[in-house]
Design a protein around this motif. Sequence first.
Motif, PDB file in Angstrom:
ATOM      1  N   THR A  90       8.354   6.620  -3.044  1.00  0.00           N
ATOM      2  CA  THR A  90       9.820   6.460  -3.071  1.00  0.00           C
ATOM      3  C   THR A  90      10.280   5.149  -2.442  1.00  0.00           C
ATOM      4  OG1 THR A  90       9.878   8.841  -2.782  1.00  0.00           O
ATOM      5  CG2 THR A  90      11.960   7.693  -2.526  1.00  0.00           C
TER       6      THR A  90
ATOM      7  N   LYS B   3       0.218   5.223 -11.151  1.00  0.00           N
ATOM      8  CA  LYS B   3       1.181   4.289 -10.544  1.00  0.00           C
ATOM      9  C   LYS B   3       1.033   2.892 -11.138  1.00  0.00           C
ATOM     10  CE  LYS B   3       3.218   6.966  -7.546  1.00  0.00           C
ATOM     11  NZ  LYS B   3       4.648   7.138  -7.385  1.00  0.00           N
TER      12      LYS B   3
ATOM     13  N   ILE C 132       0.873  -1.188   0.000  1.00  0.00           N
ATOM     14  CA  ILE C 132       0.000   0.000   0.000  1.00  0.00           C
ATOM     15  C   ILE C 132       0.905   1.231   0.000  1.00  0.00           C
ATOM     16  CG2 ILE C 132      -1.916   1.193   1.088  1.00  0.00           C
ATOM     17  CD1 ILE C 132      -2.635  -1.311   2.601  1.00  0.00           C
TER      18      ILE C 132
ATOM     19  N   GLN D 171      -7.025   1.472  -6.380  1.00  0.00           N
ATOM     20  CA  GLN D 171      -6.872   2.826  -5.826  1.00  0.00           C
ATOM     21  C   GLN D 171      -7.314   2.855  -4.373  1.00  0.00           C
ATOM     22  OE1 GLN D 171      -8.402   5.070  -9.528  1.00  0.00           O
ATOM     23  NE2 GLN D 171      -7.494   6.642  -8.223  1.00  0.00           N
TER      24      GLN D 171
ATOM     25  N   PRO E 175       2.324   7.699   3.672  1.00  0.00           N
ATOM     26  CA  PRO E 175       2.595   8.842   4.544  1.00  0.00           C
ATOM     27  C   PRO E 175       2.216   8.509   5.987  1.00  0.00           C
ATOM     28  CG  PRO E 175       1.475   9.551   2.552  1.00  0.00           C
ATOM     29  CD  PRO E 175       1.502   8.055   2.506  1.00  0.00           C
TER      30      PRO E 175
ATOM     31  N   LEU F 253       2.758   3.437  -3.341  1.00  0.00           N
ATOM     32  CA  LEU F 253       3.820   3.117  -4.317  1.00  0.00           C
ATOM     33  C   LEU F 253       4.723   4.321  -4.558  1.00  0.00           C
ATOM     34  CD1 LEU F 253       2.078   0.996  -7.107  1.00  0.00           C
ATOM     35  CD2 LEU F 253       3.469   0.247  -5.187  1.00  0.00           C
TER      36      LEU F 253
ATOM     37  N   SER G 125      -1.673  -0.994  -4.032  1.00  0.00           N
ATOM     38  CA  SER G 125      -2.667   0.065  -3.988  1.00  0.00           C
ATOM     39  C   SER G 125      -1.985   1.421  -3.888  1.00  0.00           C
ATOM     40  CB  SER G 125      -3.568  -0.146  -2.764  1.00  0.00           C
ATOM     41  OG  SER G 125      -4.372   0.994  -2.579  1.00  0.00           O
ATOM     42  N   ASP G 126      -2.482   2.345  -4.697  1.00  0.00           N
ATOM     43  CA  ASP G 126      -2.047   3.748  -4.569  1.00  0.00           C
ATOM     44  C   ASP G 126      -3.191   4.616  -5.052  1.00  0.00           C
ATOM     45  OD1 ASP G 126       1.015   5.186  -4.350  1.00  0.00           O
ATOM     46  OD2 ASP G 126      -0.639   6.405  -5.129  1.00  0.00           O
ATOM     47  N   VAL G 127      -3.372   5.756  -4.398  1.00  0.00           N
ATOM     48  CA  VAL G 127      -4.461   6.646  -4.811  1.00  0.00           C
ATOM     49  C   VAL G 127      -4.216   7.240  -6.191  1.00  0.00           C
ATOM     50  CG1 VAL G 127      -5.493   7.293  -2.596  1.00  0.00           C
ATOM     51  CG2 VAL G 127      -3.403   8.436  -3.357  1.00  0.00           C
TER      52      VAL G 127
ATOM     53  N   HIS H 197      -0.638   5.545   8.567  1.00  0.00           N
ATOM     54  CA  HIS H 197      -0.154   4.261   9.102  1.00  0.00           C
ATOM     55  C   HIS H 197      -1.185   3.613  10.027  1.00  0.00           C
ATOM     56  CE1 HIS H 197       4.441   4.913   8.279  1.00  0.00           C
ATOM     57  NE2 HIS H 197       3.685   5.159   7.231  1.00  0.00           N
TER      58      HIS H 197
HETATM   59  N1  LIG Z   1      13.019   2.644   6.168  1.00  0.00           N
HETATM   60  C1  LIG Z   1      13.524   3.698   5.553  1.00  0.00           C
HETATM   61  O1  LIG Z   1      14.729   3.938   5.609  1.00  0.00           O
HETATM   62  C2  LIG Z   1      12.615   4.636   4.802  1.00  0.00           C
HETATM   63  C3  LIG Z   1      13.110   5.441   3.782  1.00  0.00           C
HETATM   64  C4  LIG Z   1      12.209   6.318   3.136  1.00  0.00           C
HETATM   65  C5  LIG Z   1      10.875   6.391   3.526  1.00  0.00           C
HETATM   66  N2  LIG Z   1      10.442   5.590   4.549  1.00  0.00           N
HETATM   67  C6  LIG Z   1       9.039   5.663   5.019  1.00  0.00           C
HETATM   68  O2  LIG Z   1       8.194   5.113   4.017  1.00  0.00           O
HETATM   69  C7  LIG Z   1       6.910   5.747   4.055  1.00  0.00           C
HETATM   70  C8  LIG Z   1       6.594   6.328   2.694  1.00  0.00           C
HETATM   71  O3  LIG Z   1       7.557   7.334   2.397  1.00  0.00           O
HETATM   72  P1  LIG Z   1       7.826   7.777   0.888  1.00  0.00           P
HETATM   73  O4  LIG Z   1       8.941   8.758   0.959  1.00  0.00           O
HETATM   74  O5  LIG Z   1       7.927   6.594   0.012  1.00  0.00           O
HETATM   75  O6  LIG Z   1       6.456   8.565   0.596  1.00  0.00           O
HETATM   76  P2  LIG Z   1       5.894   9.024  -0.815  1.00  0.00           P
HETATM   77  O7  LIG Z   1       5.097  10.247  -0.586  1.00  0.00           O
HETATM   78  O8  LIG Z   1       6.987   9.034  -1.835  1.00  0.00           O
HETATM   79  O9  LIG Z   1       4.928   7.798  -1.193  1.00  0.00           O
HETATM   80  C9  LIG Z   1       3.688   7.577  -0.556  1.00  0.00           C
HETATM   81  C10 LIG Z   1       2.741   6.963  -1.579  1.00  0.00           C
HETATM   82  O10 LIG Z   1       1.500   6.658  -0.929  1.00  0.00           O
HETATM   83  C11 LIG Z   1       0.448   6.986  -1.825  1.00  0.00           C
HETATM   84  N3  LIG Z   1      -0.790   7.169  -1.065  1.00  0.00           N
HETATM   85  C12 LIG Z   1      -1.203   8.258  -0.353  1.00  0.00           C
HETATM   86  N4  LIG Z   1      -2.404   8.026   0.210  1.00  0.00           N
HETATM   87  C13 LIG Z   1      -2.752   6.761  -0.127  1.00  0.00           C
HETATM   88  C14 LIG Z   1      -3.877   5.931   0.160  1.00  0.00           C
HETATM   89  N5  LIG Z   1      -4.880   6.352   0.935  1.00  0.00           N
HETATM   90  N6  LIG Z   1      -3.917   4.696  -0.379  1.00  0.00           N
HETATM   91  C15 LIG Z   1      -2.915   4.237  -1.172  1.00  0.00           C
HETATM   92  N7  LIG Z   1      -1.810   4.985  -1.476  1.00  0.00           N
HETATM   93  C16 LIG Z   1      -1.751   6.224  -0.965  1.00  0.00           C
HETATM   94  C17 LIG Z   1       0.925   8.245  -2.523  1.00  0.00           C
HETATM   95  O11 LIG Z   1       0.210   8.481  -3.732  1.00  0.00           O
HETATM   96  C18 LIG Z   1       2.398   7.914  -2.743  1.00  0.00           C
HETATM   97  O12 LIG Z   1       2.609   7.260  -3.992  1.00  0.00           O
HETATM   98  C19 LIG Z   1       7.014   6.791   5.173  1.00  0.00           C
HETATM   99  O13 LIG Z   1       6.540   6.218   6.347  1.00  0.00           O
HETATM  100  C20 LIG Z   1       8.508   7.064   5.254  1.00  0.00           C
HETATM  101  O14 LIG Z   1       8.926   7.571   6.500  1.00  0.00           O
HETATM  102  C21 LIG Z   1      11.276   4.714   5.167  1.00  0.00           C
END
Ligand SMILES: NC(=O)c1ccc[n+]([C@@H]2O[C@H](COP(=O)([O-])OP(=O)(O)OC[C@H]3O[C@@H](n4cnc5c(N)ncnc54)[C@H](O)[C@@H]3O)[C@@H](O)[C@H]2O)c1
Length: 341
Positions: A13, A40, A9, A52, A71, A11, A34-36, A75
């Motif tokens: 970074t 993606k 859930i 979605q 985000p 998709l 899943s991604d909104v 969680h």
């Molecule tokens: N372990 C690590 O070292 C590490 C590194 C980077 C990020 N993270 C964590 O990973 C998580 C995501 O970070 P990121 O930087 O990839 O965020 P991001 O913003 O790049 O990606 C989040 C994705 O979630 C999608 N999204 C938002 N709402 C949604 C919903 N209701 N249903 C489905 N998809 C939805 C967004 O469209 C987006 O594609 C955070 O908790 C971040 O702290 C961890």
Amino acid sequence: MKTFKTGIIGLGTVSRTHRNALAQLDHVELTAVSDVKPEKKDELAEGVHFYQDYEEMLDQEQLDAVHICLPHYLHLPAVTACAKRGINVLLEKPSTMNTAELRQMQALDREYGFKLAVCFQNRLNPTFVKLQELIGSGEYGKLLGVKGVAIWSRNMGYYNAAPWRASMAQAGGGCMINQAIHTLDQLQLLGGPIRSVNGQVCNLALKEIEVEDTAIAHIDFENGVTGTFFGTVTYVKNSSIEVQAVCEKGSFTIKDYGLYYAPAENENEKTLLVRDRRLPGSKTYYGASHVELIRGFYETLAGHEDTCVSIQEDKVISLIEAIRRSSLEGRTILWKEMEEQ
Ligand SMILES: NC(=O)c1ccc[n+]([C@@H]2O[C@H](COP(=O)([O-])OP(=O)(O)OC[C@H]3O[C@@H](n4cnc5c(N)ncnc54)[C@H](O)[C@@H]3O)[C@@H](O)[C@H]2O)c1
């Protein structure tokens, strides 16, 4: 080992790191994501189902596990949705945005029969595993102090690309909860039970964001160990994390992806003890242990030794909150105040 059907859930970074890791594992099949954002879907391999709405995915697919890469403010709702359906969860850090949410997630973990593991991959770095082993051996005398330094770079492009990262309500904080969380987690693991915390958080360079770009803290551990922390995202590059443990007979320092020892009588005489893995094609500063952590999660589900970090063991969310409260209220925060929450 049976083949586990898994889903992701979110998709964004970090999901790429999860997708790469899953591709390396036998017995795990990425079935659905899943991604909104509908675009993606274009990133997916053939045969992977796209939704979605993640609740629809959880209802339609017979998933054994889900990786939550959302985000921070999503969680707790996403874990709740999985818990109620008995679906196992590998949850990206931070587990939650604050202690109140943490307590709710810990209650879900106790109430429902599902596995909930938090992604603290840097606990598995060979340098950190060795450091814990050496301190624990007692061979180097008492532990006196621990230091963590996380000096990274984030510009407005990073926050504009995903505005939730700059929002206090949606991220729960800045450089501590998003970037330096692994370093703070390692400090509390090394130091043991915390007695009190003093901290300062501020914005030194990024004035447009709500969340802090810099934080410092002094942590008093119950056993007399002193902890010092400095984290910032205001530098020009992502410097290597530094974690140091000072014992009576010598110091251990993790830096530049190596663990070094220097005897107390000659601090310039450094010996390299072990190096961390480097993951080709991934961001070096994430650490390279996502694959080990994800493999361990599925081995645990298969009934092997449980190597997962349980939500019950998550202390770093309260440590981050204590640093922020100390800064806001201008006083020492006693750990028992956090535990009573
Ligand atoms: N372990 C690590 O070292 C590490 C590194 C980077 C990020 N993270 C964590 O990973 C998580 C995501 O970070 P990121 O930087 O990839 O965020 P991001 O913003 O790049 O990606 C989040 C994705 O979630 C999608 N999204 C938002 N709402 C949604 C919903 N209701 N249903 C489905 N998809 C939805 C967004 O469209 C987006 O594609 C955070 O908790 C971040 O702290 C961890």
